[in-house]
Design a protein around this motif. Structure first.
Motif, PDB file in Angstrom:
ATOM      1  N   LEU A  56     -43.662  12.940  21.585  1.00 32.18           N
ATOM      2  CA  LEU A  56     -44.941  12.567  22.191  1.00 32.18           C
ATOM      3  C   LEU A  56     -46.089  12.844  21.242  1.00 32.18           C
ATOM      4  O   LEU A  56     -47.025  12.049  21.128  1.00 32.18           O
ATOM      5  CB  LEU A  56     -45.144  13.344  23.497  1.00 32.18           C
ATOM      6  CG  LEU A  56     -44.367  12.790  24.671  1.00 32.18           C
ATOM      7  CD1 LEU A  56     -44.490  13.735  25.855  1.00 32.18           C
ATOM      8  CD2 LEU A  56     -44.882  11.417  25.050  1.00 32.18           C
ATOM      9  N   TRP A  57     -46.015  13.984  20.559  1.00 34.82           N
ATOM     10  CA  TRP A  57     -47.085  14.303  19.623  1.00 34.82           C
ATOM     11  C   TRP A  57     -47.149  13.232  18.530  1.00 34.82           C
ATOM     12  O   TRP A  57     -48.221  12.750  18.167  1.00 34.82           O
ATOM     13  CB  TRP A  57     -46.826  15.687  19.019  1.00 34.82           C
ATOM     14  CG  TRP A  57     -47.789  16.056  17.946  1.00 34.82           C
ATOM     15  CD1 TRP A  57     -49.025  16.569  18.083  1.00 34.82           C
ATOM     16  CD2 TRP A  57     -47.582  15.900  16.534  1.00 34.82           C
ATOM     17  NE1 TRP A  57     -49.619  16.753  16.874  1.00 34.82           N
ATOM     18  CE2 TRP A  57     -48.749  16.363  15.896  1.00 34.82           C
ATOM     19  CE3 TRP A  57     -46.519  15.434  15.756  1.00 34.82           C
ATOM     20  CZ2 TRP A  57     -48.891  16.363  14.517  1.00 34.82           C
ATOM     21  CZ3 TRP A  57     -46.662  15.439  14.373  1.00 34.82           C
ATOM     22  CH2 TRP A  57     -47.847  15.902  13.778  1.00 34.82           C
ATOM     23  N   TRP A  58     -45.985  12.847  18.041  1.00 36.49           N
ATOM     24  CA  TRP A  58     -45.952  11.810  17.023  1.00 36.49           C
ATOM     25  C   TRP A  58     -46.492  10.501  17.587  1.00 36.49           C
ATOM     26  O   TRP A  58     -47.280   9.809  16.944  1.00 36.49           O
ATOM     27  CB  TRP A  58     -44.514  11.647  16.519  1.00 36.49           C
ATOM     28  CG  TRP A  58     -44.392  10.620  15.448  1.00 36.49           C
ATOM     29  CD1 TRP A  58     -44.640  10.751  14.118  1.00 36.49           C
ATOM     30  CD2 TRP A  58     -43.992   9.256  15.635  1.00 36.49           C
ATOM     31  NE1 TRP A  58     -44.415   9.573  13.449  1.00 36.49           N
ATOM     32  CE2 TRP A  58     -44.019   8.630  14.358  1.00 36.49           C
ATOM     33  CE3 TRP A  58     -43.606   8.497  16.744  1.00 36.49           C
ATOM     34  CZ2 TRP A  58     -43.687   7.297  14.183  1.00 36.49           C
ATOM     35  CZ3 TRP A  58     -43.275   7.170  16.550  1.00 36.49           C
ATOM     36  CH2 TRP A  58     -43.321   6.576  15.278  1.00 36.49           C
ATOM     37  N   LEU A  59     -46.098  10.177  18.825  1.00 35.52           N
ATOM     38  CA  LEU A  59     -46.559   8.941  19.459  1.00 35.52           C
ATOM     39  C   LEU A  59     -48.076   8.908  19.567  1.00 35.52           C
ATOM     40  O   LEU A  59     -48.722   7.918  19.232  1.00 35.52           O
ATOM     41  CB  LEU A  59     -45.931   8.805  20.859  1.00 35.52           C
ATOM     42  CG  LEU A  59     -46.414   7.614  21.687  1.00 35.52           C
ATOM     43  CD1 LEU A  59     -45.862   6.318  21.135  1.00 35.52           C
ATOM     44  CD2 LEU A  59     -46.002   7.766  23.146  1.00 35.52           C
ATOM     45  N   TYR A  60     -48.653  10.017  20.039  1.00 40.36           N
ATOM     46  CA  TYR A  60     -50.093  10.019  20.258  1.00 40.36           C
ATOM     47  C   TYR A  60     -50.892  10.120  18.970  1.00 40.36           C
ATOM     48  O   TYR A  60     -52.002   9.616  18.891  1.00 40.36           O
ATOM     49  CB  TYR A  60     -50.495  11.178  21.195  1.00 40.36           C
ATOM     50  CG  TYR A  60     -50.330  10.835  22.648  1.00 40.36           C
ATOM     51  CD1 TYR A  60     -49.330  11.407  23.409  1.00 40.36           C
ATOM     52  CD2 TYR A  60     -51.173   9.912  23.254  1.00 40.36           C
ATOM     53  CE1 TYR A  60     -49.176  11.080  24.736  1.00 40.36           C
ATOM     54  CE2 TYR A  60     -51.023   9.584  24.582  1.00 40.36           C
ATOM     55  CZ  TYR A  60     -50.022  10.171  25.314  1.00 40.36           C
ATOM     56  OH  TYR A  60     -49.872   9.840  26.626  1.00 40.36           O
ATOM     57  N   ASN A  61     -50.366  10.801  17.986  1.00 43.75           N
ATOM     58  CA  ASN A  61     -51.177  11.057  16.803  1.00 43.75           C
ATOM     59  C   ASN A  61     -50.824  10.218  15.581  1.00 43.75           C
ATOM     60  O   ASN A  61     -51.582  10.198  14.624  1.00 43.75           O
ATOM     61  CB  ASN A  61     -51.086  12.539  16.409  1.00 43.75           C
ATOM     62  CG  ASN A  61     -51.783  13.407  17.430  1.00 43.75           C
ATOM     63  OD1 ASN A  61     -52.965  13.248  17.683  1.00 43.75           O
ATOM     64  ND2 ASN A  61     -51.043  14.299  18.038  1.00 43.75           N
TER      65      ASN A  61
END
Lengths: 350, 241, 297
Positions: free
Chosen positions: C154-159
């Motif tokens: 998710l962190w990769w997806l959002y950032n």
């Protein structure tokens, strides 16, 4: 201080004027004349619809008039019911047992609401936090009560009873006179009526107007000199007391109480009654609470398993298509039509 | 500090995350003053008012109102002490009628309400053309009337000092003129007034003293003529500083 | 004294509690962070995930595949829900709460009527690591790893993706994002779908720990809601992680010494105290820290 009449006839609830009051008198008369056309058992059932009205009124004040949504009003219903059961159950034989039990129930509910409310209102949290936390509170209460099955879970001589709940809760009794059947019906009706009238007078008073202001624009209200946190906190406690009153009536009605009264399904019901009726008008909520409880009884007693699905679906449909509530929407239409007919009559005679 | 100081502001500081909004503001408002707070956008004017009212908590500094330290006081209590605020974006109860809007403020919040306060309120109602029994929803009255309604609502609480945040925003010149006239008369009747304003014409119509804020600090003070004559004040408005 | 064993055991308890809270709350927080809506049907979506997993598993699918099927199925249902009902309530947070509660009622009762009171259970995948007298099940270790992987994903997806950037823009200022050409309606729908899918996935993953029945969502929602309330909506990933860790810090010792129920009570009390101190949740405090570090002046 405004006169009692203007407080009753104010504009913050549905209906005012001579026609309305005449209609109200007729309805009240119908209820008072119940022994003429309803059996003891039927009156007992109707009492159930009536005893839920105070709780619904409390939620209506809190949500519709003050803008504070609580999903856990049933927690206070349950706290009062269990407290009564414990106190009165330990004082069987004492004539003042039930009275003390009722007082205890109200006080217990008020204290829990006061403490809980302190944390939430004085923290100035976002709007959605209160519904969630009140729901969590009631779910935790259900879990707790559900695991009180063993013999060690008792207060004095009264067992809490786990998921089976507390039974044999003593009823009000004066000498040989027990509050049951028609007597209980009148008792519940009077309490519901008194609660409604009191709430109606409250919303038409200055305090009621400030509640509306808080709902409309809390910051503006604060900057007019009102301590909004204290006011919301007080309305929250009042709503808890009204729920507690319903809880006390309930244990009089059925002489038992179970953890499911504070569970998820029970918690949904007051929200549904208030949303379907119309949260911004007390009278709408009274009507919808009565009607939906009646509907639930008809569905359940005819063996219909879809009762809760229907009621849940009703909530969704009303929220999507009639967001102001069914009764309020109908009242609006009726109001508009009568204005139109008055205008056209005026023109015709003009 | 003069004896007739009604509002003493000392060393206010406020930051939001990484942005310093107010950076050591010190001000002394005398009773009966009619002062304008001006400055380019982002100077911190509205934040300044919010700090005075307690809507935001200050990081540092002190506010003394009528001799009482109100730095830690709740906003509603400050209002009851005699502070009044109108917001930059007009805030009245749109869904309620004009009558209801005027009924909501406590007519006598404070026990020491004199006849003066009542007179000022009645004057405001009359000069702004507001009818106490008007059932029109507040959202439906004309914009300038709504601005006036907000002022009247706050006046109903008998404040000793009014903080007005851009009261003439969106008003035509005629309405601006009326507002200025009413504010001048209210001030003459004893009300201390602090106005945040952009409209220099309006400022000229009312202000005796002007305080210029820039980047969260008091940049200049004086009469309107003194201040606008200064080149450095013009520079900050043109973004040259 | 088996010190390593005790330390490992406490760490294990802590990690599994945190993983449980995170899995319960993840779908909910994503939707909250984007649309400022709490989806009260979250528990029922988890239940649907468990049902989908149970149905696949009892037909021979391996557990990991059943979980993925649950993710997809419940995600699609979430998309349908968003398109028909939820999107009418953007900007009306309390109304959204009430309507999703109605949906949850219909779903739980409906599933009871459609599928009866029980579904075939999913066995906990067997095996554990033994360390002295303590054993650490593979299942919970795997859950911890999965939770960590989800957070990273998710962190990769959002950032680090375009979509993530558009999503963050929409979260901060929808009107501005629209003005810059972001299709916010699509972002909302994708977010709700993702949130629902994650709820279904969590329901499937946690299904082996409990009996699979129409009201099973109830045991998860209390934890999920508390985690979300403490986390706040300001920074979705930071809030979820921070909240799970913080609450696990409370729950682990209390649960260990005083039992699971009091552990839940401790969570509620912790939440009440934390919001008193940090009304916008800990993600707001974290965001303030990040902002201070990135400050312009």
């Amino acid at each position: 201080m405004a006169s009692p009449f203007s407080l009753l006839n104010g504009s913050e609830d549905l209906g005012r004027g001579p026609i309305f009051w005449a209609g109200a008198a007729i309805v009240i008369a119908l209820f008072l004349a119940v022994p003429l056309y309803l059996s003891d058992f039927a009156a007992y059932n109707v009492s159930y619809y009536l005893l839920n009205i105070p709780m619904a009124l409390g939620l209506c004040l809190l949500w519709g008039y003050c803008g504070v949504l609580s999903f856990g009003q049933v927690a206070y219903f349950g706290i009062a019911g269990y407290a009564y059961g414990v106190i009165a159950g330990n004082l069987v034989g004492q004539s003042w047992g039930p009275a003390l039990g009722s007082l205890g129930g109200l006080i217990a509910a008020a204290i829990v609401a006061a403490i809980f409310g302190y944390f939430v209102f004085f923290a100035r949290v976002q709007m959605w936090i209160l519904p969630i936390l009140t729901l969590v509170l009631t779910l935790l209460l259900e879990t707790f009560l559900g695991q009180t099955a063993g013999y060690q879970w008792r207060v004095g001589v009264v067992q809490l009873g786990g998921y089976n709940g507390m039974t044999g809760i003593p009823a009000f009794q004066i000498g040989a006179f027990v509050l049951s059947g028609y007597a209980f019906f009148y008792f519940a009706f009077c309490i519901a009526l008194v609660c409604y009238v009191a709430c109606r007078m409250l919303v038409n008073s200055r305090h009621g107007k400030v509640m509306l202001a808080i709902r409309e624009d809390a910051l503006r209200t604060e900057m007019l000199g009102y301590d909004i946190r204290v006011r919301q906190w007080l309305v929250f406690i009042l709503a808890a007391l009204l729920s507690a009153l319903s809880g006390l009536l309930y244990v009089q009605w059925g002489n038992y109480i179970t953890p499911s009264q504070v569970g998820l399904l029970s918690a949904a019901l007051p929200v549904i009654w208030v949303a379907v009726g119309g949260r911004e008008k007390l009278l709408a909520v009274v009507i919808s609470t009565y009607a939906l409880n009646w509907l639930n009884y008809r569905l359940a007693s005819s063996g219909n398993q879809y009762a809760l699905v229907i009621i849940g679906a009703l909530l969704v449909i009303v929220m999507v298509f009639f967001p102001r509530g069914l009764v309020v929407t109908l009242a609006d239409l009726a109001g508009r039509r009568s204005t139109l007919s008055k205008t056209s009559t005026a023109r015709a005679h003009g | 500090m003069t004896e007739a100081s009604i509002l003493l502001i000392d060393g206010l500081k406020k930051r939001f995350g990484g942005v310093v909004a107010i950076d050591d503001v010190t001000l002394d408002v005398a009773a009966g003053d009619l002062r304008c707070i001006i400055g380019p956008n982002g100077a911190g004017k509205s934040t300044f008012f919010a700090l005075l009212c307690g809507i935001h908590r200050l990081d540092d500094g002190r506010i003394v109102f009528k001799g009482k330290d109100i730095t830690r006081m709740l906003p509603s209590r400050r209002v009851r002490e005699g502070l009044g605020l109108t917001f930059q974006t007009n805030r009245v109860f749109g869904n309620l009628s004009v009558r209801q809007n005027l009924e909501i403020p406590l007519a006598s919040i404070r026990s020491d309400t004199g006849a003066e306060g009542e007179d000022r309120y009645r004057m405001a109602l009359e000069r702004f053309g507001l009818d106490r029994d008007d059932e029109t929803p507040a959202a439906k009255i004309p914009h300038h009337k709504r601005q006036w309604l907000e002022i009247a609502m706050v006046m109903a609480g008998n404040p000793d000092i009014m903080l007005l945040d851009e009261p003439t925003a969106g008003m035509a010149p005629e309405e601006t003129g009326n507002t200025a006239a009413v504010l001048r008369d209210l001030n003459r009747a004893g009300l201390t007034i602090l106005v945040v304003e952009h409209d220099m014409a309006f400022v000229r119509q009312i202000a005796r003293r002007v305080t210029v804020l820039h980047q969260g600090r008091v940049f200049a003070e004086g009469t309107i003529d003194e201040v606008t004559a200064r080149q450095d004040v013009r520079d900050i408005y043109l973004g040259r500083r | 004294m088996d010190v390593i064993g005790v330390v490992a055991s406490v760490a294990y308890q802590f990690c599994t509690n945190a993983a449980f809270l995170l899995l319960c709350a993840l779908g909910l927080i994503i939707i909250l962070g984007m649309m400022n809506i709490i989806n009260l049907a979250h528990g029922e979506l988890m239940m649907m995930g468990a049902y989908a997993a149970s149905a696949s598993y009892s037909r021979g699918a391996p557990f990991w595949l059943a979980s993925i099927i649950a993710f997809v199925v419940v995600g699609m249902f979430g998309a349908a829900l968003e398109m028909t009902i939820v999107r009418r309530f953007y900007g009306r947070e309390l109304g959204a709460l009430v309507v999703t509660w109605g949906v949850s009622l219909v779903l739980s009762q409906g599933f009871l009527l459609l599928f009866g009171p029980f579904m075939p259970p999913i066995q906990i995948p067997e095996g554990n690591i033994a360390l002295g007298q303590y054993s650490f099940s593979y299942y919970w270790l795997a859950m911890f790893v999965v939770a960590a992987l989800l957070v990273v994903a998710l962190w990769w997806l959002y950032n680090h993706t375009d979509i993530g950037l558009q999503a963050r823009a929409t979260m901060q200022n929808p009107a501005m994002a629209r003005a810059l050409g972001v299709d916010t309606r699509r972002i909302y729908m994708m977010t709700f779908t993702l949130g629902a899918g994650l709820a279904g996935l969590s329901g499937a993953l946690l299904a082996p720990t409990t009996s699979i029945m129409p009201f099973m969502g109830q045991q998860f929602v209390a934890s999920a809601f508390i985690t979300v309330v403490v986390g706040g909506a300001t920074n979705v990933v930071a809030g979820a992680v921070g909240s799970s860790l913080l609450l696990s810090l409370v729950k682990t010792p209390v649960g260990f010494f005083l039992g699971a129920f009091l552990g839940s009570v401790a969570l509620l009390l912790a939440a009440l105290i934390i919001i008193r101190l940090l009304p916008d949740g800990i993600s707001a405090a974290i965001q303030r820290r990040l902002d201070l570090r990135n400050r312009i002046r």
